[in-house]
Write an enzyme that holds these catalytic residues in place. Structure first.
Site, PDB file in Angstrom:
ATOM      1  N   SER A 165       4.082 -26.065 -19.370  1.00 26.68           N
ATOM      2  CA  SER A 165       5.354 -26.781 -19.503  1.00 26.68           C
ATOM      3  C   SER A 165       5.283 -27.864 -20.564  1.00 26.68           C
ATOM      4  CB  SER A 165       5.684 -27.489 -18.186  1.00 26.68           C
ATOM      5  OG  SER A 165       5.850 -26.585 -17.153  1.00 26.68           O
TER       6      SER A 165
ATOM      7  N   HIS B 285       7.049 -19.828 -22.534  1.00 27.38           N
ATOM      8  CA  HIS B 285       7.455 -20.743 -21.465  1.00 27.38           C
ATOM      9  C   HIS B 285       8.702 -20.242 -20.740  1.00 27.38           C
ATOM     10  CE1 HIS B 285       8.939 -25.003 -20.215  1.00 27.38           C
ATOM     11  NE2 HIS B 285       8.241 -24.438 -19.250  1.00 27.38           N
TER      12      HIS B 285
ATOM     13  N   ASN C 205      11.689 -29.422 -21.459  1.00 25.63           N
ATOM     14  CA  ASN C 205      11.110 -30.493 -20.637  1.00 25.63           C
ATOM     15  C   ASN C 205      11.110 -31.846 -21.340  1.00 25.63           C
ATOM     16  OD1 ASN C 205      10.593 -29.156 -18.210  1.00 25.63           O
ATOM     17  ND2 ASN C 205       8.868 -28.112 -19.154  1.00 25.63           N
TER      18      ASN C 205
HETATM   19  C1  LIG Z   1       9.500 -27.284 -15.339  1.00 26.71           C
HETATM   20  C2  LIG Z   1       9.583 -26.353 -16.483  1.00 26.71           C
HETATM   21  O1  LIG Z   1       8.576 -26.192 -17.201  1.00 26.71           O
HETATM   22  C3  LIG Z   1      10.821 -25.658 -16.898  1.00 26.71           C
HETATM   23  C4  LIG Z   1      11.786 -25.303 -15.822  1.00 26.71           C
HETATM   24  O2  LIG Z   1      11.759 -24.238 -15.270  1.00 26.71           O
HETATM   25  S1  LIG Z   1      12.879 -26.489 -15.444  1.00 26.71           S
HETATM   26  C5  LIG Z   1      13.825 -25.789 -14.141  1.00 26.71           C
HETATM   27  C6  LIG Z   1      14.922 -24.917 -14.687  1.00 26.71           C
HETATM   28  N1  LIG Z   1      15.678 -24.407 -13.580  1.00 26.71           N
HETATM   29  C7  LIG Z   1      16.802 -25.003 -13.151  1.00 26.71           C
HETATM   30  O3  LIG Z   1      17.256 -25.976 -13.714  1.00 26.71           O
HETATM   31  C8  LIG Z   1      17.418 -24.356 -11.942  1.00 26.71           C
HETATM   32  C9  LIG Z   1      18.649 -25.086 -11.489  1.00 26.71           C
HETATM   33  N2  LIG Z   1      19.229 -24.398 -10.337  1.00 26.71           N
HETATM   34  C10 LIG Z   1      20.012 -23.291 -10.454  1.00 26.71           C
HETATM   35  O4  LIG Z   1      20.299 -22.835 -11.553  1.00 26.71           O
HETATM   36  C11 LIG Z   1      20.520 -22.680  -9.184  1.00 26.71           C
HETATM   37  O5  LIG Z   1      20.476 -23.660  -8.174  1.00 26.71           O
HETATM   38  C12 LIG Z   1      19.702 -21.401  -8.738  1.00 26.71           C
HETATM   39  C13 LIG Z   1      19.917 -20.291  -9.750  1.00 26.71           C
HETATM   40  C14 LIG Z   1      18.221 -21.688  -8.570  1.00 26.71           C
HETATM   41  C15 LIG Z   1      20.206 -20.955  -7.367  1.00 26.71           C
HETATM   42  O6  LIG Z   1      21.590 -20.780  -7.458  1.00 26.71           O
HETATM   43  P1  LIG Z   1      22.525 -20.810  -6.159  1.00 26.71           P
HETATM   44  O7  LIG Z   1      23.890 -20.539  -6.646  1.00 26.71           O
HETATM   45  O8  LIG Z   1      22.264 -22.015  -5.358  1.00 26.71           O
HETATM   46  O9  LIG Z   1      21.947 -19.704  -5.268  1.00 26.71           O
HETATM   47  P2  LIG Z   1      22.386 -18.239  -5.057  1.00 26.71           P
HETATM   48  O10 LIG Z   1      23.857 -17.997  -5.235  1.00 26.71           O
HETATM   49  O11 LIG Z   1      21.793 -17.885  -3.746  1.00 26.71           O
HETATM   50  O12 LIG Z   1      21.578 -17.520  -6.222  1.00 26.71           O
HETATM   51  C16 LIG Z   1      22.069 -17.334  -7.520  1.00 26.71           C
HETATM   52  C17 LIG Z   1      21.214 -16.237  -8.101  1.00 26.71           C
HETATM   53  O13 LIG Z   1      19.853 -16.643  -8.167  1.00 26.71           O
HETATM   54  C18 LIG Z   1      18.995 -15.749  -7.413  1.00 26.71           C
HETATM   55  N3  LIG Z   1      17.952 -16.611  -6.883  1.00 26.71           N
HETATM   56  C19 LIG Z   1      18.122 -17.808  -6.283  1.00 26.71           C
HETATM   57  N4  LIG Z   1      16.934 -18.369  -6.037  1.00 26.71           N
HETATM   58  C20 LIG Z   1      15.987 -17.509  -6.478  1.00 26.71           C
HETATM   59  C21 LIG Z   1      14.578 -17.520  -6.499  1.00 26.71           C
HETATM   60  N5  LIG Z   1      13.871 -18.575  -6.034  1.00 26.71           N
HETATM   61  N6  LIG Z   1      13.934 -16.470  -7.047  1.00 26.71           N
HETATM   62  C22 LIG Z   1      14.604 -15.433  -7.538  1.00 26.71           C
HETATM   63  N7  LIG Z   1      15.953 -15.372  -7.551  1.00 26.71           N
HETATM   64  C23 LIG Z   1      16.626 -16.387  -7.020  1.00 26.71           C
HETATM   65  C24 LIG Z   1      19.928 -15.130  -6.413  1.00 26.71           C
HETATM   66  O14 LIG Z   1      19.463 -13.873  -5.993  1.00 26.71           O
HETATM   67  C25 LIG Z   1      21.194 -14.999  -7.248  1.00 26.71           C
HETATM   68  O15 LIG Z   1      21.101 -13.895  -8.144  1.00 26.71           O
HETATM   69  P3  LIG Z   1      22.400 -13.197  -8.816  1.00 26.71           P
HETATM   70  O16 LIG Z   1      23.270 -14.286  -9.359  1.00 26.71           O
HETATM   71  O17 LIG Z   1      21.751 -12.341  -9.877  1.00 26.71           O
HETATM   72  O18 LIG Z   1      23.045 -12.408  -7.769  1.00 26.71           O
HETATM   73  N1  LIG Z   2       7.252 -24.989 -11.524  1.00 30.92           N
HETATM   74  C1  LIG Z   2       8.054 -24.824 -12.544  1.00 30.92           C
HETATM   75  O1  LIG Z   2       9.283 -24.998 -12.412  1.00 30.92           O
HETATM   76  C2  LIG Z   2       7.528 -24.401 -13.857  1.00 30.92           C
HETATM   77  C3  LIG Z   2       6.177 -24.409 -14.112  1.00 30.92           C
HETATM   78  N2  LIG Z   2       5.715 -23.991 -15.339  1.00 30.92           N
HETATM   79  C4  LIG Z   2       4.295 -23.989 -15.624  1.00 30.92           C
HETATM   80  O2  LIG Z   2       3.731 -22.806 -15.068  1.00 30.92           O
HETATM   81  C5  LIG Z   2       2.386 -23.068 -14.643  1.00 30.92           C
HETATM   82  C6  LIG Z   2       2.269 -22.741 -13.172  1.00 30.92           C
HETATM   83  O3  LIG Z   2       3.173 -23.548 -12.449  1.00 30.92           O
HETATM   84  P1  LIG Z   2       3.625 -23.203 -10.958  1.00 30.92           P
HETATM   85  O4  LIG Z   2       3.664 -21.722 -10.778  1.00 30.92           O
HETATM   86  O5  LIG Z   2       4.810 -24.013 -10.663  1.00 30.92           O
HETATM   87  O6  LIG Z   2       2.379 -23.804 -10.146  1.00 30.92           O
HETATM   88  P2  LIG Z   2       1.898 -23.457  -8.675  1.00 30.92           P
HETATM   89  O7  LIG Z   2       1.169 -24.660  -8.189  1.00 30.92           O
HETATM   90  O8  LIG Z   2       3.008 -22.879  -7.863  1.00 30.92           O
HETATM   91  O9  LIG Z   2       0.870 -22.250  -8.929  1.00 30.92           O
HETATM   92  C7  LIG Z   2      -0.300 -22.348  -9.669  1.00 30.92           C
HETATM   93  C8  LIG Z   2      -1.234 -21.273  -9.156  1.00 30.92           C
HETATM   94  O10 LIG Z   2      -2.367 -21.204 -10.040  1.00 30.92           O
HETATM   95  C9  LIG Z   2      -3.511 -21.080  -9.223  1.00 30.92           C
HETATM   96  N3  LIG Z   2      -4.706 -21.435  -9.944  1.00 30.92           N
HETATM   97  C10 LIG Z   2      -5.283 -22.653 -10.107  1.00 30.92           C
HETATM   98  N4  LIG Z   2      -6.406 -22.539 -10.839  1.00 30.92           N
HETATM   99  C11 LIG Z   2      -6.549 -21.223 -11.145  1.00 30.92           C
HETATM  100  C12 LIG Z   2      -7.510 -20.474 -11.861  1.00 30.92           C
HETATM  101  N5  LIG Z   2      -8.568 -21.076 -12.397  1.00 30.92           N
HETATM  102  N6  LIG Z   2      -7.354 -19.139 -11.972  1.00 30.92           N
HETATM  103  C13 LIG Z   2      -6.285 -18.528 -11.410  1.00 30.92           C
HETATM  104  N7  LIG Z   2      -5.335 -19.181 -10.713  1.00 30.92           N
HETATM  105  C14 LIG Z   2      -5.461 -20.512 -10.583  1.00 30.92           C
HETATM  106  C15 LIG Z   2      -3.213 -21.986  -8.042  1.00 30.92           C
HETATM  107  O11 LIG Z   2      -4.086 -21.750  -6.976  1.00 30.92           O
HETATM  108  P3  LIG Z   2      -4.365 -22.964  -5.917  1.00 30.92           P
HETATM  109  O12 LIG Z   2      -3.038 -23.284  -5.309  1.00 30.92           O
HETATM  110  O13 LIG Z   2      -5.337 -22.320  -4.959  1.00 30.92           O
HETATM  111  O14 LIG Z   2      -4.940 -24.091  -6.722  1.00 30.92           O
HETATM  112  C16 LIG Z   2      -1.768 -21.582  -7.746  1.00 30.92           C
HETATM  113  O15 LIG Z   2      -1.711 -20.422  -6.946  1.00 30.92           O
HETATM  114  C17 LIG Z   2       2.096 -24.536 -14.992  1.00 30.92           C
HETATM  115  O16 LIG Z   2       1.506 -24.580 -16.264  1.00 30.92           O
HETATM  116  C18 LIG Z   2       3.508 -25.142 -15.023  1.00 30.92           C
HETATM  117  O17 LIG Z   2       3.585 -26.287 -15.828  1.00 30.92           O
HETATM  118  C19 LIG Z   2       6.550 -23.538 -16.327  1.00 30.92           C
HETATM  119  C20 LIG Z   2       7.894 -23.462 -16.100  1.00 30.92           C
HETATM  120  C21 LIG Z   2       8.505 -23.941 -14.865  1.00 30.92           C
END
Ligand SMILES: CC(=O)CC(=O)SCCNC(=O)CCNC(=O)[C@H](O)C(C)(C)COP(=O)(O)OP(=O)(O)OC[C@H]1O[C@@H](n2cnc3c(N)ncnc32)[C@H](O)[C@@H]1OP(=O)(O)O
Ligand SMILES: NC(=O)C1=CN([C@@H]2O[C@H](COP(=O)(O)OP(=O)(O)OC[C@H]3O[C@@H](n4cnc5c(N)ncnc54)[C@H](OP(=O)(O)O)[C@@H]3O)[C@@H](O)[C@H]2O)C=CC1
Length: 291
Positions: A119, A140, A190
């Site tokens: 991320s 990503h 991010n």
């Molecule tokens: C941290 C990083 O590195 C980067 C990131 O990822 S930052 C995070 C980015 N993500 C966001 O900002 C998500 C924000 N949230 C949302 O967009 C919505 O709340 C959401 C799509 C997650 C759920 O939407 P909702 O309207 O509350 O739920 P719901 O109507 O049940 O679901 C909408 C759709 O998502 C699917 N869905 C919901 N949660 C899901 C999950 N955890 N996994 C897979 N599919 C999922 C549903 O099946 C549904 O699919 P269709 O539209 O294709 O039928």
């Molecule tokens: N969460 C998010 O919304 C997003 C996350 N990302 C990125 O994706 C990556 C994963 O995040 P996320 O899935 O949320 O994290 P989680 O904590 O859900 O999952 C990480 C997984 O990796 C496993 N792990 C740790 N060390 C090792 C290793 N050496 N070999 C294999 N597996 C290992 C962990 O095991 P254990 O639990 O046993 O340590 C855990 O099952 C990160 O780099 C994150 O920044 C990118 C986009 C969105």
């Protein structure tokens, strides 16, 4: 280069979503984690999320069964040696990621492309620790992977054009949209999203609002699908803190200082949904704010 076999490392929330979308698009997926429990949980989640797509008539039962049939799992990293493409989606810690690539690379084919779903961490620095920085990229995905349209593509300083073009084609084959970002801390999404989430935690810390009022305000007042604290719990508070630390260290600007309350929640092991407690407590029927 033709990609058929895809190795995914880390079976957490991102790894399972990545395995899901690649299998559905026809790739053979080998999913790796250090924990067998994580692999078992990931397969159950993939089954459930593919099931939702069947119910909503996005895919057929046969497509679901074929996708599941294309996913295998292993706790042995070196089993990924035959992959054409490796996607690392393990915990957001540079030492973890570097160790994975170092352990894996002696077992890889010379033309295997290496990618990280990080991320925030420097792609150039991760790439420099491998034997193939020209075949290394940031790939990503956004959470939840089966739903979110965007994939950020990040080239390190050494990434070559054929690798970039191959990965553009791969993103297209998943039916997703690629956005290219330069290799600076936390890239595009991010860089913008995480300071907003951090600011929401400061708003809570300073008593400007409580968990519910902050989330309601951003949902009803800014039309966000989730409030920032609900979204932080969904992403994982450890991941949010790790990204803020990369922004703070990498850009050396106090505006990226992680909120002490975010640090405290992580220290408590309250990491959000994945530990059933964060800004909300998820252990009951409905989420209850913890402040
Ligand atoms: C941290 C990083 O590195 C980067 C990131 O990822 S930052 C995070 C980015 N993500 C966001 O900002 C998500 C924000 N949230 C949302 O967009 C919505 O709340 C959401 C799509 C997650 C759920 O939407 P909702 O309207 O509350 O739920 P719901 O109507 O049940 O679901 C909408 C759709 O998502 C699917 N869905 C919901 N949660 C899901 C999950 N955890 N996994 C897979 N599919 C999922 C549903 O099946 C549904 O699919 P269709 O539209 O294709 O039928
Ligand atoms: N969460 C998010 O919304 C997003 C996350 N990302 C990125 O994706 C990556 C994963 O995040 P996320 O899935 O949320 O994290 P989680 O904590 O859900 O999952 C990480 C997984 O990796 C496993 N792990 C740790 N060390 C090792 C290793 N050496 N070999 C294999 N597996 C290992 C962990 O095991 P254990 O639990 O046993 O340590 C855990 O099952 C990160 O780099 C994150 O920044 C990118 C986009 C969105």
């Amino acid at each position: 280069m033709q990609i058929h076999k895809v190795g995914v490392i880390g079976a957490g929330q991102m790894g399972n979503g990545i395995a899901h979308v690649f299998a559905l698009a026809g790739y053979d997926v080998l999913l790796n984690d250090i924990s067998q429990d994580a692999l078992t949980r990931a397969l159950a989640l993939i089954d459930r999320n593919l099931g939702r797509q069947v119910v909503r008539e996005k895919i057929t039962e046969a497509e679901k069964a074929n996708a599941i049939g294309r996913i295998s799992t292993t706790t042995t990293l070196t089993d990924l040696g035959a992959s054409d493409l490796v996607i690392e989606a393990a915990t957001e810690r540079e030492t973890v990621k570097t160790a994975i690539f170092e352990d894996l690379q002696p077992h890889l084919k010379p033309d295997t492309i290496l990618t990280s779903n990080t991320s925030s961490i420097s792609i150039t620095r991760l790439a420099s620790r491998t034997d193939r920085p020209e075949k290394f990229m940031g790939l990503h995905f956004m959470n939840p992977v089966p739903v979110m349209q965007l994939v950020e593509l990040i080239r390190g300083i050494a990434t070559d054009e054929p690798t970039y073009k191959t990965m553009l084609g791969v993103v297209e084959s998943l039916g997703k949209t690629a956005a290219s970002a330069e290799d600076f801390p936390a890239f595009i999404v991010n860089r913008i999203l995480m300071p907003m989430i951090n600011e929401a935690v400061y708003t809570l810390y300073e008593g400007v609002g409580n968990v519910r009022s902050i989330d309601e305000s951003m949902k009803l007042g800014a039309n966000h699908p989730m409030g920032p604290l609900e979204l932080a719990d969904f992403i994982g508070l450890d991941t949010c803190l790790a990204i803020m630390n990369v922004l703070h260290d990498g850009l050396a600007d106090t505006k990226y200082r992680p909120c002490p309350l975010l640090t405290k929640y992580v220290e408590a092991g309250w990491l959000g949904r994945k530990t059933s407690r964060g800004f909300y407590d998820y252990r009951g029927e409905t989420p209850v704010p913890t402040r």
